[in-house]
Design an enzyme around this catalytic site. Structure first.
Site, PDB file in Angstrom:
ATOM      1  CB  SER A  15      34.330  47.989  44.250  1.00 14.85           C
ATOM      2  OG  SER A  15      34.365  47.786  45.646  1.00 14.85           O
ATOM      3  CG  MET A  16      34.213  50.578  38.809  1.00 16.04           C
ATOM      4  SD  MET A  16      33.401  51.947  37.956  1.00 16.04           S
ATOM      5  CE  MET A  16      34.588  52.398  36.704  1.00 16.04           C
TER       6      MET A  16
END
Length: 423
Positions: free
Chosen positions: A90-91
């Site tokens: 999710s970065m």
């Protein structure tokens, strides 16, 4: 491809000796390097993570800390290094959010555009009410999607009535399904109900994957190609990729997770517990090497820690790095302040709001953190996290590849860094 030498040049604060009483001299305070080296080492020796890397960098590129502990592959001699590749999970979302805002600045996309304007497959969205009845939903806007208020969810968040619908439709969370196309996953998601009326609830979700599909439709290019053209290429993020060449496999850190008190490698297609929701997520670490996996805007990219540090420096500098402007300063300011109207951000807890792709600290005391108000960032399910502090003009990036445990590890390393700052 090695990172530029100056990024790794250590520029640590000088060791400061404490003034002591004459009869009992006081030992010098430990250096920042030794304190943070110990913090990383503790994460590995305690068995929380298999390996970990951290960088603290100022907006101008001065490195305040750089270190790593543990091997790239468990049981092997090679340590994690500056050239090691990490699955960002999710970065990836902040990068995709920046891509969206480049289209907004270009006038090709509006924050108030209804989703179906660009993705017609979402024109007949419905909401599942508590009694199970399905009723028509209003259209989520691009703004709603950026701030995770579009009504979507994730399989692993285990929302009753939604998780069953996602399973029935075969919706992928962007972490497996290496043969799936973006268009196919969007069609599956569009057939499932929303969990709430758009704009009324903060709910972490596949919204950024949907935004990735919007970028593709509006730009006419695959998401990975657009990001390479507008973000990764100009910023010289040479390791950033959605499809890692097989020739680079030897740089990838092994993905791990805890099983019965011990860490072991994640197998492709393995279902991993997600304790916060009592749900599970399907992981395929090999997805990073697939040439056919769709470029998941919410979870699909990989990079070195140094390249992600360059991305954070661009944000710290108001959208510009080394003379290359990616976004206007006012756009970055809007992205990195609270945009939910004060709704609870349940994955972060009290003291946080959410902007356009980032959580934002609003009340450090409530958040139980040493970060100043205005610090923003996010993390990934494989154990990555970053924190951008505009007050002190620095960014902290922590990367592991240990699912579930890696997120708390990043938070602990962050707090250890703030403990070394001169008060």
């Amino acid at each position: 491809m090695m990172l530029r030498r100056h990024l790794w040049a250590l520029a640590l604060l000088p060791l400061v000796a404490c003034a002591g009483q004459r009869e009992a001299p006081v030992a010098a305070q430990p250096s920042r390097q030794s304190v943070l080296d110990a913090a990383l080492r503790q994460q590995v020796e305690s068995g929380k993570v298999a390996g970990i890397s951290a960088v603290v960098v100022r907006a101008d590129g001065e490195v305040l800390y750089q270190g790593a502990q543990g091997p790239r592959v468990p049981g092997a001699a090679e340590p994690i290094g500056p050239d090691s590749l990490f699955r960002l999970a999710s970065m990836t979302k902040p990068v995709t959010s920046v891509a969206v805002m480049t289209l907004v600045e270009d006038g090709r996309l509006r924050l108030e555009d209804p989703l179906a304007k660009h993705l017609p497959e979402f024109r007949d969205l419905r909401i599942r009410e508590t009694n199970g009845r399905l009723v028509p939903a209003r259209q989520p806007t691009i703004r709603d999607l950026l701030r995770h208020m579009g009504g979507f969810s994730y399989n692993f968040l285990n929302v009753p009535g939604i998780v069953e619908a996602y399973a029935r439709e075969g919706v992928d969370d962007g972490l497996a399904a290496p043969g799936r196309s973006t268009r196919d996953n969007m069609r599956r998601l569009a057939r499932a109900p929303l969990q709430a009326q758009p704009g009324t609830l903060w709910a972490y979700s596949l919204a950024t994957d949907v935004l990735g599909a919007v970028v593709e439709r509006v730009s006419g290019k695959p998401l990975d190609a657009y990001i390479q053209e507008r973000i990764a290429g100009p910023l010289r993020l040479t390791s950033f990729a959605f499809h890692v060449p097989e020739s680079e496999r030897a740089r990838m850190v092994t993905a791990m997770h805890p099983v019965d008190g011990a860490l072991r490698p994640i197998r492709s297609g393995e279902r991993i517990p997600y304790p916060l929701s009592r749900g599970t997520w399907v992981s395929d670490p090999e997805r990073a090497f697939s040439r056919t996996a769709y470029p998941s805007g919410g979870a699909g990219a990989t990079a070195t820690i140094g390249d992600y540090a360059r991305f954070t420096r661009m944000l710290l500098n108001g959208g510009e790095l080394d003379g290359v402007r990616i976004l206007r300063a006012e756009t970055v300011a809007a992205m990195t302040r609270g945009q939910t109207g004060g709704l609870p951000v349940n994955l972060r807890g009290p003291g946080y709001d959410f902007g356009y792709g980032f959580s934002v600290v609003t009340d450090p005391a409530a958040a139980k953190t040493r970060q100043p108000a205005g610090t923003y960032g996010w993390g990934g399910i494989y154990g990555t996290g970053f924190f951008i502090d505009p007050v002190n003009r620095l960014a902290i990036i922590v990367m592991t590849q240990t699912a579930t445990n890696g997120g708390p590890a990043a938070n602990e390393v962050r707090e250890a860094f703030y403990g070394t700052m001169v008060q």
